[in-house]
Design a protein around this motif. Structure first.
Motif, short mmCIF file in Angstrom:
data_model
loop_
_atom_site.label_atom_id
_atom_site.label_comp_id
_atom_site.label_asym_id
_atom_site.label_seq_id
_atom_site.Cartn_x
_atom_site.Cartn_y
_atom_site.Cartn_z
N ALA A 140 -3.96 -12.25 4.51
CA ALA A 140 -3.65 -13.29 5.48
C ALA A 140 -3.41 -14.59 4.72
N LEU A 141 -2.59 -15.47 5.30
CA LEU A 141 -2.25 -16.74 4.68
C LEU A 141 -2.87 -17.88 5.47
N GLY A 142 -3.46 -18.80 4.74
CA GLY A 142 -4.02 -19.97 5.40
C GLY A 142 -3.14 -21.19 5.15
N PRO A 143 -3.05 -22.10 6.07
CA PRO A 143 -3.81 -22.12 7.33
C PRO A 143 -3.09 -21.48 8.51
N ILE A 144 -1.93 -20.86 8.29
CA ILE A 144 -1.15 -20.38 9.44
C ILE A 144 -1.83 -19.20 10.13
N ASP A 145 -2.55 -18.35 9.38
CA ASP A 145 -3.24 -17.20 9.97
C ASP A 145 -4.70 -17.49 10.26
N GLY A 146 -5.13 -18.71 10.01
CA GLY A 146 -6.52 -19.08 10.26
C GLY A 146 -6.84 -20.39 9.55
N ASN A 165 2.28 -20.18 -1.85
CA ASN A 165 3.51 -20.67 -1.23
C ASN A 165 4.64 -19.66 -1.31
N ASP A 166 4.66 -18.90 -2.42
CA ASP A 166 5.69 -17.88 -2.58
C ASP A 166 5.33 -16.68 -1.73
N SER A 167 6.14 -16.37 -0.74
CA SER A 167 5.82 -15.28 0.20
C SER A 167 5.79 -13.92 -0.49
N LYS A 168 6.54 -13.78 -1.60
CA LYS A 168 6.57 -12.49 -2.30
C LYS A 168 5.38 -12.33 -3.24
N TYR A 169 4.71 -13.44 -3.55
CA TYR A 169 3.63 -13.40 -4.54
C TYR A 169 2.49 -12.50 -4.08
N VAL A 170 2.10 -12.62 -2.79
CA VAL A 170 0.99 -11.84 -2.27
C VAL A 170 1.33 -10.36 -2.26
N ALA A 171 2.53 -10.02 -1.82
CA ALA A 171 2.92 -8.62 -1.77
C ALA A 171 2.98 -8.02 -3.18
N LEU A 189 -8.58 -23.63 1.33
CA LEU A 189 -8.05 -24.06 2.63
C LEU A 189 -7.97 -25.58 2.71
N SER A 190 -8.98 -26.25 2.17
CA SER A 190 -8.97 -27.72 2.17
C SER A 190 -7.81 -28.25 1.34
N ASP A 191 -7.59 -27.68 0.15
CA ASP A 191 -6.48 -28.12 -0.70
C ASP A 191 -5.14 -27.81 -0.05
N ALA A 192 -5.05 -26.64 0.59
CA ALA A 192 -3.79 -26.27 1.25
C ALA A 192 -3.45 -27.25 2.37
N ASP A 193 -4.47 -27.64 3.13
CA ASP A 193 -4.24 -28.59 4.21
C ASP A 193 -3.91 -29.97 3.65
N LYS A 194 -4.54 -30.33 2.52
CA LYS A 194 -4.32 -31.66 1.93
C LYS A 194 -2.93 -31.78 1.32
N TRP A 195 -2.50 -30.73 0.61
CA TRP A 195 -1.23 -30.79 -0.12
C TRP A 195 -0.09 -30.07 0.60
N ARG A 196 -0.31 -29.70 1.87
CA ARG A 196 0.73 -29.07 2.69
C ARG A 196 1.29 -27.81 2.01
N ARG A 197 0.37 -26.94 1.61
CA ARG A 197 0.80 -25.68 1.02
C ARG A 197 -0.01 -24.55 1.65
N ARG A 198 0.16 -23.33 1.12
CA ARG A 198 -0.55 -22.18 1.68
C ARG A 198 -1.49 -21.58 0.64
N CYS A 199 -2.57 -21.01 1.15
CA CYS A 199 -3.46 -20.21 0.31
C CYS A 199 -3.53 -18.80 0.91
N GLY A 200 -4.07 -17.88 0.17
CA GLY A 200 -4.10 -16.51 0.65
C GLY A 200 -5.47 -15.88 0.49
N PHE A 201 -5.72 -14.85 1.28
CA PHE A 201 -6.97 -14.09 1.18
C PHE A 201 -6.67 -12.62 1.37
N MET A 202 -7.15 -11.81 0.45
CA MET A 202 -6.95 -10.35 0.50
C MET A 202 -8.30 -9.65 0.68
N MET A 203 -8.31 -8.65 1.52
CA MET A 203 -9.47 -7.76 1.63
C MET A 203 -9.05 -6.38 1.15
#
Length: 786
Positions: free
Chosen positions: A485-491, A449-455, A380-394
Motif C-alpha cells: 500500500a502507498l501512503g498517504p493515498i491508501d492510508g 514516488n516511482d509507481s514501478k519501484y514497489v512492484a 508518512l510524516s516526511d511524505a506529507d511534508k514533502w508531497r511525496r509517497r511512501c510505501g509499506f509491504m506485508m
C-alpha cells in the motif's frame, strides 16, 4: 554526644520548656524527659568537685567568723556534720552512683535534689547554731557567705534548677528567720526578695542552658551522621566527589575520583575537568554532544543533575553520571563547582541491550513491529511534508506451516533466519525490512514516488525467497505472498496503511500465493462485506438459513443409473440473498465456523439418505478444520448412529489441501474412518502438488477428476486428455473408481465415457436439488436420470 545522652537518640529542639517541666514536676513537651534529666545530672557531676570545695571553703569562713562567738560545742558539731556530709557527697558524686546508667529516671533526679536539700538545710542550720550566738553584724557576715553560695547555685548550676531552687529557697528562709531573731526585719525582707530573684534568674538560665545543650547535641549528632555518610560514600566504591575551581580545573581530588580516571590524585590536581573526561578528543576538539552540554553548564555556572557523559579512559569509553552545583562564598562570589559522579557503564549497556530487545526481533535480528511502525510513522510524516509517497509491504511466507509441522519448530526458526538474511541483502537505504511475528515480514519504503519501484521490489523479494533453502540437510521450498500500500493515498495513518497492505496481502493469499498485489479501494469494500457476512453467518444455523441440496451421481456405462448424491451446502440470507459457497465457505473457515457447519451438513445428509433406496450413497465434503479437529471420528460415528445409516453408504470427500495443514494427522484420521467402512474420495485431483504421494499414503475409493480437465478434454486439448487417461489408468490399476465432475453437455458425456471414467456428475444429469426433489427421482420404474 558524651555522658548519658545516647548518640542514636532522636533529638528535636522543643519550642519551649515550662518551669514545671524544668523543676521535674512534669514531663517536658517536645523533648524526651530522659534526655533533659541526663543533661541535668551530667552538669552536676561535672561540677561536683567545685561545688564540694566551695562549700567547704565557705564553711571554714563561717567557722572563723563565729570562732570565739558561738559555743565551741555548737561550732564543732556543725563543722563535723558539714564536713562528713560533703566528703560523703564527693565520694558518691565523684565515683559511680547514677553516672554509668543508660538512662536517668525521675527517682535518680529526686536523689540528686535531696542532696541539695540536705546541703541547704545544713547551711540554714548555721543560722540557728551560730547566728543566734552573735550580733546582727556576725549574722550579716554569715548571710554574705551564704549569699555567695546562692549566687553560685543560680549561676553554676543552671541546668539543675530544682537543686538550685531548693538550696536558694531554704537558705533564704533560714536567713530571714535569723534576721527576724535579731530584729532586722528589713534585712529579712531583703533576704527573701534576693532569694526570689535568684530563683527566677536560675529558672530562666536553666531553660536557655538546656535548650542550648539540646541544640548542641542535635548539631553534633547531625555532624557525625554527615561525616559517617561521607566516609561511606567515599568508601562505597560506586560514587565519588569532585570539585573544580573558578577556571573549571579539578581541585581537592578524592582518591575515588582519581581511581575512576585511572590516574594518581596528584597528577589530576589542577587539570581541566573537560580534558580529564574527553581524553583524546581534547586535542582534536571534537566532543560528543553530551560533553558540549556539560561544557555549556559549567560555562553558564548552572546546576545540573544526572547528566550522562561519555568518558574516554586510556582509549576505552566509559559512561559517567554527573551532578553538581556551583559554590559561592559568603559575599556571593563564584568559587567553582562541587558535585558527585558515578560510573554507569554497566547500567548503560544493560539499558542499550533492553532497548535493542525492545526494538529488534531476537530470532532474526531484524527490526520488530515497534520499530517498523515508528519508521512508517516517520515516512508518512516526511511524505506529507514533502508531497511525496511512501510505501509499506506485508510479506507472508507460503507453505511455511508445513515446514514447522513436518520438521519441527527449530528447523522453522533456522529457515526464518535465512529468510531474514535474504531480505536484508535486497534492501537499500530507502527500505527498512523487519519481522512482524510468526512468518510475517514487512518492508517500509521511505520514498515510493516511482509507481514501478514497489512492484519491482516485490518481484525481487518473491524470486529471492522462492529459491530453495538448505536447512539441516533438508532442501526446503517455500514462497512469498506480498501485499503493498502507498501512503498517504491508501492510508494517512500507520494503522490505516498497514490495514490496506494487509488487505492486499489477503488477496495475494486468496489467489494461491507467491504473488504480489497492491491495495485497491475495492478491497476495503470486500473486507467490509466479509465482516458483515461473518456476522450474519454466525447466526445462520440458529435462524435455519442453511440447508443442504443434493446433486446426482450416475454410472457412466451407458444406462445412466443413479448411484448416489453429493451433499452441497447452500445459504439463503435476507441481506445477501443466495450466497455462493465460493464466497461464504472461506469466510466460515477464517471465522472458525466451518466445524459446526460441517457437522450440520454431515448429520443432515445421513438423515436424508435414509429416505433413499439402500443402494444409494451420499458424499459429504469435509474441510481441513473438521478433519484435524480432536473429535471428528466420534462426530461421524454419532451421525451414523443417530440416523441409522450403514457406514458403507457414506462417502467423505477431501481435497489435497488437508495434507498441507497436517499430513500425518490427516492420514491417521482417514485410516480410522476407512476402518469403520466409510468410503473415501479425493476431490479436485490433479490440481494440487503431489497427488500421487497421497494415493500411496491413503487408500481412497474414488478419485474425482476436476471439471477443468473435463471441459478441456471436450475441446480436444491434449493436456487435459492426457491427464484424464493417466488418472483413469492409475485408478484402474489401484482398483479405484473415477468420477468426472462438471459434465454439462452431451459431447462432454461422450468424451468421458470414451476415456473410461466410471461415474459422472454434472448439470447434464441434474443440478443441485432440495431433498424433496431428490425423492422424485426414485418414483420411476428405473433410476435413469438421463
Amino acid at each position: 554526644m558524651s555522658g548519658v545522652i545516647k548518640k542514636d537518640a532522636s533529638l528535636e529542639l522543643p519550642n519551649e520548656l515550662s518551669f514545671k517541666a524544668l523543676l521535674g514536676l512534669a514531663e517536658p513537651v517536645g523533648l524526651d524527659g530522659d534526655v533533659m534529666r541526663g543533661i541535668q545530672a551530667r552538669t552536676m557531676r561535672q561540677r561536683t568537685t567545685l561545688r564540694v570545695g566551695l562549700n567547704l571553703v565557705c564553711a571554714i569562713m563561717a567557722i572563723f567568723l563565729y570562732k570565739g562567738v558561738a559555743p565551741t560545742w555548737a561550732l564543732a558539731s556543725w563543722a563535723i556534720l558539714f564536713s562528713a556530709f560533703h566528703l560523703f557527697t564527693f565520694h558518691q558524686f565523684g565515683t559511680k552512683w547514677v553516672w554509668d546508667r543508660p538512662q536517668i529516671n525521675r527517682e535518680d533526679v529526686r536523689k540528686l535534689n535531696t542532696h541539695s536539700a540536705v546541703t541547704a538545710i545544713m547551711w540554714g542550720s548555721a543560722f540557728g547554731f551560730l547566728g543566734t550566738s552573735g550580733s546582727l553584724m556576725e549574722l550579716i557576715g554569715l548571710w554574705s557567705i551564704v549569699l555567695g553560695m546562692m549566687v553560685y547555685a543560680s549561676l553554676l548550676l543552671p541546668t539543675a534548677p530544682m537543686a538550685a531552687t531548693i538550696f536558694i529557697g531554704v537558705t533564704s528562709l533560714c536567713a530571714s528567720i535569723g534576721f527576724v531573731f535579731h530584729s532586722g526585719y528589713y534585712l529579712a525582707v531583703a533576704a527573701c526578695g534576693i532569694g526570689a530573684l535568684l530563683i527566677m534568674a536560675c529558672l530562666r538560665s536553666a531553660r536557655a542552658q538546656i535548650l542550648f545543650e539540646v541544640a548542641n547535641s542535635i548539631v553534633q549528632e547531625k555532624s557525625e551522621t554527615v561525616s559517617l555518610l561521607l566516609r561511606e560514600f567515599e568508601d562505597s566504591g560506586a560514587d565519588w566527589l569532585w570539585q573544580t575551581d573558578t577556571s573549571r580545573c579539578a581541585t581537592h581530588v578524592s582518591p575515588r575520583f582519581a581511581y575512576a580516571l585511572g590516574e594518581e590524585a596528584k597528577a589530576i590536581e589542577g587539570q581541566p575537568l573537560l580534558k580529564l573526561i574527553a581524553g583524546d578528543a581534547w586535542e582534536k576538539g571534537q566532543y560528543p554532544q553530551a560533553l558540549h552540554d556539560l561544557a555549556d553548564r559549567l560555562k553558564r555556572r548552572e546546576s545540573f543533575s544526572n547528566l550522562i557523559v561519555p568518558v574516554t579512559i586510556k582509549g576505552i569509553t566509559r559512561w559517567w553520571e554527573l551532578s553538581a552545583s556551583p559554590r559561592h562564598s559568603e559575599d556571593g562570589s563564584f568559587l567553582g563547582f562541587r558535585g558527585v559522579g558515578s560510573d554507569v557503564t554497566e547500567q548503560r549497556e544493560s539499558a542499550d541491550k533492553i532497548s535493542h530487545l525492545a526494538r529488534f526481533d531476537t530470532l532474526t535480528g531484524l527490526p520488530n513491529r515497534l520499530q517498523l511502525t515508528e519508521t512508517l510513522a516517520e515516512a508518512l510524516s516526511d511524505a506529507d511534508k514533502w508531497r511525496r509517497r511512501c510505501g509499506f509491504m506485508m510479506i507472508d511466507l507460503d507453505r511455511f506451516k508445513a515446514v514447522n509441522d513436518t520438521l519441527g519448530h527449530p528447523v522453522g526458526d533456522r529457515l526464518l533466519a535465512q529468510v531474514a538474511r535474504r531480505l536484508q541483502l535486497i534492501m537499500s537505504d530507502n527500505e527498512l525490512c523487519g519481522r512482524l511475528g510468526g512468518d510475517e515480514f514487512a518492508v517500509v519504503i521511505k520514498d515510493a514516488n516511482d509507481s514501478k519501484y514497489v512492484a519491482t521490489l516485490a518481484r525481487r523479494i518473491i524470486e529471492s525467497l522462492s529459491r530453495p533453502y538448505e536447512v539441516d540437510q533438508n532442501t526446503l521450498y517455500i514462497g512469498a505472498s506480498i501485499g503493498s500500500a502507498l501512503g498517504p493515498i491508501d492510508g494517512r495513518t500507520v494503522e490505516l496503511l498497514m490495514r490496506s497492505a494487509d488487505l492486499a496481502l489477503y488477496r495475494s493469499k486468496d489467489q494461491g500465493g507467491n504473488t504480489h498485489h497492491s491495495y485497491q479501494h475495492k478491497l476495503h469494500a470486500n473486507a467490509e462485506e466479509r465482516r458483515l457476512m461473518e456476522f450474519e453467518l454466525r447466526n445462520a444455523l440458529e435462524r435455519e438459513q442453511l440447508h443442504v441440496e443434493y446433486q446426482p451421481v450416475v454410472n457412466a456405462d451407458g444406462d445412466n443409473i443413479l448411484v448416489g448424491f453429493e451433499a452441497l451446502l447452500r445459504w439463503n440470507n435476507p441481506k445477501f440473498g443466495n450466497v455462493s459457497p465460493a464466497k461464504f465457505v472461506p469466510v466460515a473457515e477464517d471465522a472458525r465456523l466451518i466445524v459446526p457447519i460441517g457437522d450440520f451438513v454431515l448429520r443432515r445428509a445421513c438423515k436424508d439418505a435414509m429416505s433413499w433406496p439402500e443402494s444409494t450413497r451420499v458424499a459429504v465434503n469435509i474441510s481441513v478444520d473438521q478433519l484435524t479437529s480432536t473429535n471428528f471420528v466420534e462426530t461421524v460415528i454419532s451421525a451414523l448412529h443417530d440416523s441409522g445409516m450403514p457406514a458403507w453408504r457414506l462417502e467423505l470427500e477431501v481435497t489435497e489441501s488437508i495434507f498441507l495443514r497436517d499430513g500425518t494427522l490427516a492420514v491417521q484420521v482417514l485410516d480410522r474412518l476407512r476402518g469403520l467402512g466409510i468410503k473415501l474420495s479425493l476431490d479436485d485431483f490433479g490440481t494440487g502438488y503431489s497427488s500421487l504421494g497421497y494415493l500411496r499414503n491413503v487408500r481412497f475409493d474414488t478419485i474425482k477428476v476436476d471439471r477443468s480437465f473435463v471441459q478441456g478434454a471436450a475441446k480436444n486439448k491434449a493436456e487435459s486428455l492426457a491427464i484424464i487417461r493417466a488418472v483413469v489408468a492409475l485408478a484402474d490399476s489401484l482398483n479405484i473408481a473415477t468420477t468426472a465432475e462438471g459434465v454439462e453437455t452431451e459431447s462432454e458425456l461422450a468424451m468421458i465415457q470414451q476415456l473410461g471414467c466410471k461415474k459422472i456428475q454434472g448439470y447434464y444429469f441434474g443440478r443441485p436439488m432440495v431433498f424433496a426433489d431428490s425423492l422424485e427421482l426414485f418414483k420411476g420404474p428405473r433410476r435413469n436420470v438421463a
